[in-house]
Enzyme design. Sequence first.
Site, PDB file in Angstrom:
ATOM      1  N   ASP A 178      83.682  63.576  48.689  1.00  0.00           N
ATOM      2  CA  ASP A 178      82.233  63.542  48.499  1.00  0.00           C
ATOM      3  C   ASP A 178      81.771  62.283  49.229  1.00  0.00           C
ATOM      4  OD1 ASP A 178      79.627  63.918  47.613  1.00  0.00           O
ATOM      5  OD2 ASP A 178      80.001  62.961  45.677  1.00  0.00           O
TER       6      ASP A 178
ATOM      7  N   GLU B  53      82.065  67.479  51.726  1.00  0.00           N
ATOM      8  CA  GLU B  53      80.718  67.983  51.440  1.00  0.00           C
ATOM      9  C   GLU B  53      79.858  67.904  52.685  1.00  0.00           C
ATOM     10  OE1 GLU B  53      78.428  67.277  47.688  1.00  0.00           O
ATOM     11  OE2 GLU B  53      77.165  66.139  49.064  1.00  0.00           O
TER      12      GLU B  53
ATOM     13  N   ASP C 110      81.017  61.016  41.436  1.00  0.00           N
ATOM     14  CA  ASP C 110      81.460  61.214  42.821  1.00  0.00           C
ATOM     15  C   ASP C 110      82.899  61.726  42.860  1.00  0.00           C
ATOM     16  OD1 ASP C 110      79.092  59.689  44.247  1.00  0.00           O
ATOM     17  OD2 ASP C 110      79.798  58.424  42.608  1.00  0.00           O
TER      18      ASP C 110
END
EC number: 3.1.21.10
Length: 195
Positions: free
Chosen positions: A9, A70, A143
């Site tokens: 992420d 991501e 996260d």
Amino acid sequence: MTLRVLGVDPGLTRCGIGVVDVEKNRRATMVAFGVVGTSPEESLDQRLLVIATSIDDWLDRYEPHVLAVERVFSQLNVSTVMGVAQASGVVIAAAARRGIPVALHTPSEVKAAVTGSGTSNKDAVTKLVTKILRLDAPPRPADAADALALAITHAWRAGSGTSNKAAVTTGPGSHSLTPAQRAWADAEAKARRTR
């Protein structure tokens, strides 16, 4: 065979990282997770170096078969998008140096895969990641949970026979894509035509 996926992420201030092993029957097991943090007071080059060094360490230690990163679909804050893009680039380059394939997934894809709804909030994602991985406590911060969710999503998609290429294809066969995937694929195709 077990598929090992390292999920990322990306972010300049907090870059979530999670490693998951997923069996053919979709049973997922958490291997490791963490967050690489950098200070906004540091120069950009030093912040990216911290992320690069950390991701190199994770790749060497856990030897994933694939990275799931991501993909930022849209945000209003341009400076945030730039930071995420810069961190993503460092991570993707680290994987490329090792010949490790990289898959990009939008936040709504990840939410839909893990919770069943592409509009779920972070708490719902964390709760389901905790359940899927059979953890005693939720992975923190969010996260890290998001990175684990990315890894799970990719493994489940790969295990279901959906290739990375199919996830960004338009035209015939695009009916199997989620609305977010179709929107991204259309935007990507349009960008290629205007270059």
